[in-house]
Design a protein around this motif. Sequence first.
Motif, mmCIF file in Angstrom:
data_model
loop_
_atom_site.group_PDB
_atom_site.id
_atom_site.type_symbol
_atom_site.label_atom_id
_atom_site.label_comp_id
_atom_site.label_asym_id
_atom_site.label_seq_id
_atom_site.Cartn_x
_atom_site.Cartn_y
_atom_site.Cartn_z
ATOM 1 N N ILE A 1 -21.605 23.146 -10.594
ATOM 2 C CA ILE A 1 -22.411 23.002 -11.810
ATOM 3 C C ILE A 1 -22.968 24.350 -12.234
ATOM 4 C CG2 ILE A 1 -24.584 22.040 -12.686
ATOM 5 C CD1 ILE A 1 -23.850 19.475 -11.167
ATOM 6 N N GLU A 2 -23.467 25.108 -11.239
ATOM 7 C CA GLU A 2 -24.055 26.403 -11.587
ATOM 8 C C GLU A 2 -23.020 27.394 -12.084
ATOM 9 O OE1 GLU A 2 -27.025 27.211 -12.348
ATOM 10 O OE2 GLU A 2 -27.532 25.160 -11.826
ATOM 11 N N SER B 1 -32.244 18.238 -15.611
ATOM 12 C CA SER B 1 -31.639 19.442 -15.028
ATOM 13 C C SER B 1 -30.903 20.217 -16.103
ATOM 14 C CB SER B 1 -30.704 19.079 -13.876
ATOM 15 O OG SER B 1 -29.505 18.577 -14.404
ATOM 16 N N ASN C 1 -28.233 23.716 -16.224
ATOM 17 C CA ASN C 1 -27.563 24.750 -15.423
ATOM 18 C C ASN C 1 -27.565 26.114 -16.117
ATOM 19 O OD1 ASN C 1 -25.573 24.473 -17.336
ATOM 20 N ND2 ASN C 1 -23.892 24.407 -15.873
ATOM 21 N N ASN C 2 -26.979 27.110 -15.414
ATOM 22 C CA ASN C 2 -26.948 28.495 -15.935
ATOM 23 C C ASN C 2 -26.326 28.580 -17.305
ATOM 24 O OD1 ASN C 2 -28.109 29.697 -13.811
ATOM 25 N ND2 ASN C 2 -26.188 30.105 -12.727
ATOM 26 N N GLU D 1 -34.277 27.055 -17.564
ATOM 27 C CA GLU D 1 -34.471 25.734 -16.979
ATOM 28 C C GLU D 1 -35.958 25.361 -17.004
ATOM 29 O OE1 GLU D 1 -33.070 25.425 -12.983
ATOM 30 O OE2 GLU D 1 -33.166 23.241 -12.993
#
Length: 840
Positions: free
Chosen positions: A323-324, A341, A343-344, A354
């Motif tokens: 995911i990142e 959430s 991600n990057n 975030e």
Amino acid sequence: MTDEIQADIEAVSQIPLINTLLDVAIETTGLGFAAIARIVDKQWIVYAVKDSVGFGLLPGRALPSNMAVDNDILQSGETVIIDDVQTHPHYRNHPMAAALGFRSYIAVPVLKNDNNPFGILFAMDRQPISFDTSKFIGMFNLFANLIANQLNAFESSHKSESELLREQQISKLQHVYNNQLSEANRNLEKANLKLQQAIDTGNMGTWSINPESKQVTMSAFIRNLAGLPAEGELTIEQSMSVVDPAYREALTDVLRDALVNHIDCDIEYPLINGVTGERKWVRCTGKLLYDGEGNITEYSGVLLDITSRKQHEDKQAMLAAIIESSDDAIVSKTLDGIITSWNNSAERMFGYTEREVVGKHISIIIPEDRLAEETQIISKVSNSERVEHFETMRRTKSGVEIPLSLTISPIRNERGQVIGASKIARDISRQKIAEERLQNYAEHMEILNSIGQTISADLDTKGILQKVTDATTQLTGAEFGAFFHNMVNDKGESYTLYTLSGAPREAFEKFPMPRNTKVFGPTFRGEGIVRSDDITKDPRYGKNAPYYGKPEGHLPVVSYLAVPVTAKNGEVIGGLFFGHSQPGRFKKEHEQLVAGVAAQAAVALDNAKLYDEIRILNAKKDEFIGLASHELKTPVTSINGYLQIVERGMAKDDRNKTFINKARTQVSKLTTLIEDLLDVSKIQTGKLPFSYTKFDLAAILNDITDMMQQNNLTHKIQLHYNQQPIMLKADQQRIEQVLINLINNAIKYSPGADKIIVNAELSGNKVSVSVQDFGIGIEKDQHERIFSRFYRVENLAAHMSGLGIGLYISQQIIERHKGRMRVESEPGKGSTFVFELPVN
Ligand code: ADP
């Protein structure tokens, strides 16, 4: 019941763990009743009870007198399990079962510290036990142990209390009490841990290390998990051998810490099964137990198989890493749209960190006019539907809207309920641009292709240039476009306006033709494309007298594009010029487009030029042939006449007569040839004369085939027709010429064959005549061409004399009679030439 017993029972009921343990016993075994009983004055008295099924035994009650079973237990210290009393070999019909009313029964002894029996822990139910009881023996014993510990502690305190008054013994008793209590507590803690883990997982085993002998004891579970021998004590080395080598050092440290520094352990490491080689993750927790002096008496603990948890963790870690590292923004949110959430890539794509967005509503990135989308998405996701490749716009922190492709999936909890949504967003700006480009490119290719097709089909220079100018003006979006021919005048600098699009010719005609100025020169010199967003600002602009820029009244050109049109030999044929009154109208892609068309135009122009040249040459050739044959005709006719005179004056038996005859045959061939050539010339100039009469084609067919047969000995000429007259209104001589031509060809091109079939068929208002041979035949791709002027097939036929005009003349004659001529042929099998004529 004595007061003393009553007091005892009350005291026991005060020990909270005992009640809890009875609860746990009921819950884990599924039996409805659990209790502790002990013998007081030779009688079994119930001390503590948990009864969820109404056996009616309360604390303080005496059990039926015949408790032989339990007496046995106390004697032997063994467990009794009766799955079903009705089928049990020993206890069937036992009075106790009848007295208590149970079918299933488990009892274990409760042994105090000094190993004196205190009583029993027992559980029972009116239903038989339907599970594997062996699992519960250990647990029941553990419960009994814990109860014993509690009782010990309780008794100690009880005792100390009763002797409290004796002051001289107080301190001693206190000491004993404390020791025992802490011992009991430690045991309790240890047992509690084991108990908890056993209940929690079922994936565990116990181990212990003797601090003296360093011998290791392990339960079957661990031995099995590690692939160690099922029986016997083990050494520390043996136990270490199944630990993943990378973890052995750490584990050795832990062991040393325990035995030397008295530190309890809790460590996770992988085991490699000694038999199967399988890798299993375990968690090992160990406790040190001490005697009253603080010496280690036992180091023991439990080992849990945590492989599935580890795998889950690994999977989680891997997923988190994916995911990142994903290029797509991955965001999760609750069903209320609250971001959970981010991600990057989401940070990169939307500009929010975030920290900034988690906990906020997703509408933070949704443009106002698309807020309704969110409601639709959430309602779909709530119904467990997935939304795939949904193309939409989202807003970044800086307010820019970007095109995205979204895939939204429901997130479920362990029970399968949808609790939120995960959203994968792909930035498709680049894809959109690429798609547009591709579409443009495809459109351009299509335009280029169609222009290419139309101009290459055109062999007229002016036509080609007009099409090219129109198409390119349209393609570039120019207000006007023009093609200037590169024609150098006496002064070596003038260009001719050839074609124009988008503006009237007068707009140019007022002015001298563009000259070899700094702006136009490079194009005519073929130096490349000139494109300017604003030509009036170009340093090359306005440098020439007399106008110094654009003459007044000239088309208002600001955007300017000029592309040279260069022939294959490098000669610059001319230039395409485009103008627009607004600046910055022409782009790089327009250059490429026009250059593409210009290249095609150059080829088409080359072809047109070539075609022109060929046409002129052809006309010259025709002129020559006409002239030559005309000039040849008179002397040949004279020769023929003189030969006749000579022949007539010869004696009948003159030997030279054969030569004269031969000479006359040759002259006759020459005459036919000249006649044919003249016919061609006449056809060309449209002057082939026809004189129509009415005649019977059937009769002609008879005459001609007869005549031809007489002159030919190699082939049999068969005539097939039904002897009906076929009346035609036509030029008889010319029709005969066609027939002779076809029969002559049939003979000439079938040297190995011996027959020719001539067939005539009347059907409706037309007659069809065919001449069939069995000779060399003609390839399919030649079927059309053989009817062209001077065309001869490049095969065996090339060695046979001929000029390639017979079929041309024949076809022209038939067509002038409103008929048609064609051939059916296969190489090696022969040919059939057919002509059809209308019958009146
Ligand atoms: P020529 O016979 O003088 O060459 P034609 O115009 O009569 O000219 O015929 C054109 C060409 O067609 C011939 O050169 C030959 O290649 C081909 N051709 C004509 N008739 C036949 C035939 N019956 N069989 C095979 N080829 C033929």
